[in-house]
Design a protein around this motif. Sequence first.
Motif, PDB file in Angstrom:
ATOM      1  N   GLU A 115       0.834  -1.202   0.000  1.00  0.00           N
ATOM      2  CA  GLU A 115       0.000   0.000   0.000  1.00  0.00           C
ATOM      3  C   GLU A 115       0.873   1.258   0.000  1.00  0.00           C
ATOM      4  O   GLU A 115       0.602   2.210  -0.726  1.00  0.00           O
ATOM      5  CB  GLU A 115      -0.938  -0.005   1.211  1.00  0.00           C
ATOM      6  N   ILE A 119       0.988   4.021  -2.937  1.00  0.00           N
ATOM      7  CA  ILE A 119       0.684   5.415  -2.595  1.00  0.00           C
ATOM      8  C   ILE A 119       1.735   6.353  -3.169  1.00  0.00           C
ATOM      9  O   ILE A 119       1.426   7.369  -3.797  1.00  0.00           O
ATOM     10  CB  ILE A 119       0.592   5.578  -1.064  1.00  0.00           C
ATOM     11  N   GLU A 152      -4.273   7.302   3.371  1.00  0.00           N
ATOM     12  CA  GLU A 152      -5.418   6.427   3.094  1.00  0.00           C
ATOM     13  C   GLU A 152      -6.734   6.999   3.623  1.00  0.00           C
ATOM     14  O   GLU A 152      -7.777   6.886   2.987  1.00  0.00           O
ATOM     15  CB  GLU A 152      -5.177   5.045   3.694  1.00  0.00           C
TER      16      GLU A 152
END
Length: 252
Positions: A115, A119, A152
């Motif tokens: 993640e 990102i 997030e």
Amino acid sequence: MPTDKARRQQLRQEHRPENIARRLQQPPEPRRLSDLVLGAIDGCITTFAIVCGAYGAGFPSSVVVVMGIANLIADGFSMAVSNYEAVGAEQHFFESARRTEEQHIELVPEGEREEIRQIFAAKGFRGESLELIVNTVTSDRRLWVDTMLQEEYGLSRVFPNAFASAWWTFIAFVVVGLIPLTPFLFSGLTQTQEFVGSALLAGVVFIAIGLVKGVVNRTARLRSAFRTFLLGGGAAALAFCVGYLLRQAFNF
């Protein structure tokens, strides 16, 4: 107003390495402007709407004062409590999201690393630079969690103090909300004079709040003042029309 040259020199001074380091070491302070503006606008609108509604309905000045002060205290308290609860709910959500991310990092670290990789890849980083960022972020558990919360969830670690937000909202609501009532506290004025005085004071308050917003937010001051004036004036006009129509319908 400073010239472009003076402004550029000031910015250069502010962006010297030692000044940048000093500024970044200081924790950001939550802004109170939103609490003050919210309370001030709502307080003035609430009180002046009561003035307009009561005047449109033909109620005596004593009723305006009683209704105005009662609603001022009750609505101000209600708004302060709502602001307190809203800040508290945001803080609870932040803590819940933090616990979730910490658990995910504990259970599926490679998935969380991916993640982070995606990102920063979306920000344009590639190859060795991207892997260096991923390794740097994921080597520090706190930085890892904070990065996930910001990227997030869009959450910041800086929250306003819930009690302070509620307190300043209440104070602004009551203090500014009293202004449209002041003409009704003086004897010797006709009801029309009281209403006109209240309208003038409310208009000045709306314009002043708009100007303050424009100065602090560095936006067009006159536009901000005009928008705030229209907001308050529109609510007052609506209250007056409702009061007048009810008076005609029920023969007050």
